[in-house]
Design an enzyme around this catalytic site. Structure first.
Site, PDB file in Angstrom:
ATOM      1  N   CYS A  85       0.858  -1.186   0.000  1.00  0.00           N
ATOM      2  CA  CYS A  85       0.000   0.000   0.000  1.00  0.00           C
ATOM      3  C   CYS A  85       0.894   1.236   0.000  1.00  0.00           C
ATOM      4  CB  CYS A  85      -0.892  -0.019   1.235  1.00  0.00           C
ATOM      5  SG  CYS A  85      -1.659   1.570   1.614  1.00  0.00           S
ATOM      6  N   HIS A  87       0.186   4.204   0.694  1.00  0.00           N
ATOM      7  CA  HIS A  87      -0.135   5.148   1.754  1.00  0.00           C
ATOM      8  C   HIS A  87       0.558   4.821   3.078  1.00  0.00           C
ATOM      9  CE1 HIS A  87      -4.124   6.108  -0.509  1.00  0.00           C
ATOM     10  NE2 HIS A  87      -3.129   6.834  -0.939  1.00  0.00           N
ATOM     11  N   HIS A  88       0.742   3.524   3.351  1.00  0.00           N
ATOM     12  CA  HIS A  88       1.298   3.109   4.644  1.00  0.00           C
ATOM     13  C   HIS A  88       2.544   2.239   4.514  1.00  0.00           C
ATOM     14  CE1 HIS A  88      -3.143   3.635   5.249  1.00  0.00           C
ATOM     15  NE2 HIS A  88      -2.690   4.405   6.215  1.00  0.00           N
ATOM     16  N   CYS A 156      -2.808  -2.854   6.195  1.00  0.00           N
ATOM     17  CA  CYS A 156      -3.012  -1.532   6.789  1.00  0.00           C
ATOM     18  C   CYS A 156      -4.408  -1.426   7.401  1.00  0.00           C
ATOM     19  CB  CYS A 156      -2.788  -0.419   5.764  1.00  0.00           C
ATOM     20  SG  CYS A 156      -3.851  -0.497   4.313  1.00  0.00           S
TER      21      CYS A 156
END
Length: 200
Positions: A85, A87-88, A156
């Site tokens: 991911c 984003h994380h 996540c």
């Protein structure tokens, strides 16, 4: 050492000094609760080796196509998916189903997995990844139609925030006759879903 592959829009640099990489990895180790006395310096070497492995998958280009004289649907199901991911920077993993109707060209069957590995070998969004796989099939084979479905579990979501232990996310994309003909689309979905839930 600078690794570069023709046709890639991004480059990966493996010339970061060992001590600098080790310091960065050790910093992350401590960020997630690791104790300095337990840190293994071999971890940075392993991480570098993993990065090189992902780069080789991302650089793969031997997608040889063969002439075909039929236009029956070809489906690759339960293809392994592993990505991060963006984003994380936490993994998401699951399975991919790809179906297409040939237009005089087909892939060797192993190329289904090669293609998934190529596109998923860098930080991604599942939604974007679905369309990128579809576009790869379109650009390389110019099929009459193509469909892609991804089912994945995101760590996540599992490990932070809502901490859902059962959430499974499905994304799909279709093009050509898969989009234009409802029966063709339904045939694809019925075949890939005939054996139930995501297998891990």
């Amino acid at each position: 050492m600078k690794l570069k592959s023709k046709g890639l829009t991004d480059e990966i640099y493996m010339d970061v000094p060992r001590d600098e990489l080790n310091e960065t990895v050790n910093g992350y180790y401590r960020l997630i609760g690791g104790e300095n006395k337990n840190y293994d310096k071999e971890t940075s070497r392993r991480l570098r080796a993993f990065g090189e492995e992902l780069y080789r998958k991302r650089s793969y280009e031997k997608f040889t196509a063969f002439k075909a004289d039929h236009d029956d649907m070809i489906i690759g199901n339960h293809l392994r998916l592993f990505s991060f991911c963006e984003h994380h920077l936490l993994p998401f993993f699951g399975e991919v189903a790809i179906g297409y109707i040939p237009n005089n060209k087909i892939f060797g069957l192993s190329k289904f997995q090669r293609l998934v590995d190529k596109v998923s070998s860098k930080p991604q969004l599942q939604e974007r990844l679905t369309y990128q796989i579809l576009e790869e099939i379109k650009n390389r084979l110019e099929p009459k139609g193509v469909g892609v479905v991804i089912k994945a579990i995101h760590t996540c979501v599992f490990a932070r925030g809502t901490q859902s232990t059962s959430a499974e996310f499905t994304t799909s994309a279709v093009d050509g006759i898969f989009k234009e003909n409802h029966n063709t689309k339904q045939e694809f979905f019925s075949i890939i879903n005939s054996d139930g839930r995501l297998r891990l």
